[in-house]
Motif scaffolding. Structure first.
Motif, PDB file in Angstrom:
ATOM      1  N   LEU A 101      95.470  48.980  46.654  1.00  0.00           N
ATOM      2  CA  LEU A 101      94.789  48.755  47.928  1.00  0.00           C
ATOM      3  C   LEU A 101      95.382  47.551  48.655  1.00  0.00           C
ATOM      4  N   ALA A 102      95.586  46.452  47.934  1.00  0.00           N
ATOM      5  CA  ALA A 102      96.151  45.244  48.545  1.00  0.00           C
ATOM      6  C   ALA A 102      97.547  45.503  49.095  1.00  0.00           C
ATOM      7  N   ASP A 103      98.358  46.264  48.366  1.00  0.00           N
ATOM      8  CA  ASP A 103      99.707  46.574  48.832  1.00  0.00           C
ATOM      9  C   ASP A 103      99.676  47.427  50.093  1.00  0.00           C
ATOM     10  N   GLU A 126      95.971  39.119  45.108  1.00  0.00           N
ATOM     11  CA  GLU A 126      96.444  38.377  46.270  1.00  0.00           C
ATOM     12  C   GLU A 126      97.434  39.182  47.103  1.00  0.00           C
ATOM     13  N   THR A 127      97.439  38.901  48.400  1.00  0.00           N
ATOM     14  CA  THR A 127      98.463  39.417  49.276  1.00  0.00           C
ATOM     15  C   THR A 127      99.781  38.707  48.994  1.00  0.00           C
ATOM     16  N   HIS A 128     100.871  39.317  49.403  1.00  0.00           N
ATOM     17  CA  HIS A 128     102.179  38.694  49.198  1.00  0.00           C
ATOM     18  C   HIS A 128     102.509  37.678  50.274  1.00  0.00           C
ATOM     19  N   TRP A 129     101.688  37.629  51.354  1.00  0.00           N
ATOM     20  CA  TRP A 129     101.969  36.705  52.450  1.00  0.00           C
ATOM     21  C   TRP A 129     101.767  35.260  52.019  1.00  0.00           C
ATOM     22  N   PRO A 130     102.590  34.322  52.513  1.00  0.00           N
ATOM     23  CA  PRO A 130     102.406  32.908  52.156  1.00  0.00           C
ATOM     24  C   PRO A 130     101.124  32.322  52.732  1.00  0.00           C
TER      25      PRO A 130
END
Length: 268
Positions: A101-103, A126-130
């Motif tokens: 879902l996060a991806d 977590e999202t991959h965004w910084p």
């Protein structure tokens, strides 16, 4: 509890199972239960019920409701439920669902369960965004100003919800926090009808969130699945466009803890 357990009578319930069955009946009810109700459902003597309740309360497995007579899950029983949900096999499957879902959405996903004073995060991906919002597993957040908390509040009986909203002042977390019990109750009524809740910078500035319930086979809320994002990256409207996908993930998570029927067991 097995459907025929309550009709077996006191002589049919082994002594070493009576406390467990009492706990099971208490949580199965989904609302605080009185000793009289337990006597009627379990067929045990009144004195036995009171003795078992006293033991469960003293050890922290049950706690009295605000009426002083009824009982609901205590801290140790809630922790037992949380630890059961966090067993390794279930958690591995759970994280796989949340990661997918996060991806797909590109934002952080959270699994939360109601605690005594707020929602407690059981897991998160977590999202991959910084640029992300740090709320690690174990964090407790308020009921009244978070998407997960408002989803839980919307599932409560009107009398219990009213007690919770009026038991003390609702603390503002941001300038947008709704601290008025009347208007918050109206929002929760809308949440109940549409089946999801929102947070528009009410808990944290520049953060929006959406949450849906994870329910048991009787339609009772077990926990919540939420997605939150900085408003610089996604608006609430954008998150709402992913609602069908979030609900699908919630259904998949619910299936992990659904009771296995005899037919399911034969097919596995």
């Amino acid at each position: 509890m097995p459907e025929d357990q309550s009709s077996q009578g006191a002589d049919q319930i082994p002594t070493n199972l009576r406390l467990l069955i009492l706990l099971e009946e208490t949580v199965r009810a989904g609302v605080p239960v009185s000793p009289r109700t337990l006597v009627e459902h379990l067929g045990l003597p009144k004195a036995t019920i009171h003795r078992l309740l006293a033991t469960a309360e003293a050890e922290g497995f049950l706690q009295r409701d605000v009426d002083g007579r009824s009982y609901g899950p205590g801290q140790r029983l809630r922790m037992l439920a949380a630890n059961t949900l966090s067993s390794q096999r279930i958690r591995t499957d759970r994280l796989a669902i949340m990661k997918a879902l996060a991806d797909e959405i590109g934002e952080t996903c959270n699994l939360a369960t109601p605690g005594r004073y707020g929602m407690v995060y059981l897991d998160r991906v977590e999202t991959h965004w910084p640029l992300r919002i740090q709320l690690p597993a174990g964090t407790q957040v308020p009921f009244h100003c978070t998407a997960s908390g408002k989803m839980y509040l919307s599932s409560l009986r009107p009398d219990r919800l009213n007690r919770l909203l009026t038991s003390g002042p609702l603390q503002p977390q941001t300038s947008r926090t709704n601290t008025d019990p009347v208007s918050l109750a109206e929002e929760l009524s809308l949440t109940r009808r549409r089946g999801y809740s929102t947070d528009t910078e009410e808990f944290m500035d520049d953060m929006v969130a959406i949450a849906v319930p994870i329910e048991d086979n009787l339609g009772r809320l077990l926990s919540t699945l939420s997605v939150h994002a900085p408003k610089q990256r996604q608006s609430l409207v954008q998150l709402e466009r992913s609602l069908d996908r979030i609900r699908q993930a919630a259904d998949n998570l619910a299936s992990l803890v659904s009771p296995v029927t005899e037919d399911d067991d034969l097919r596995s």
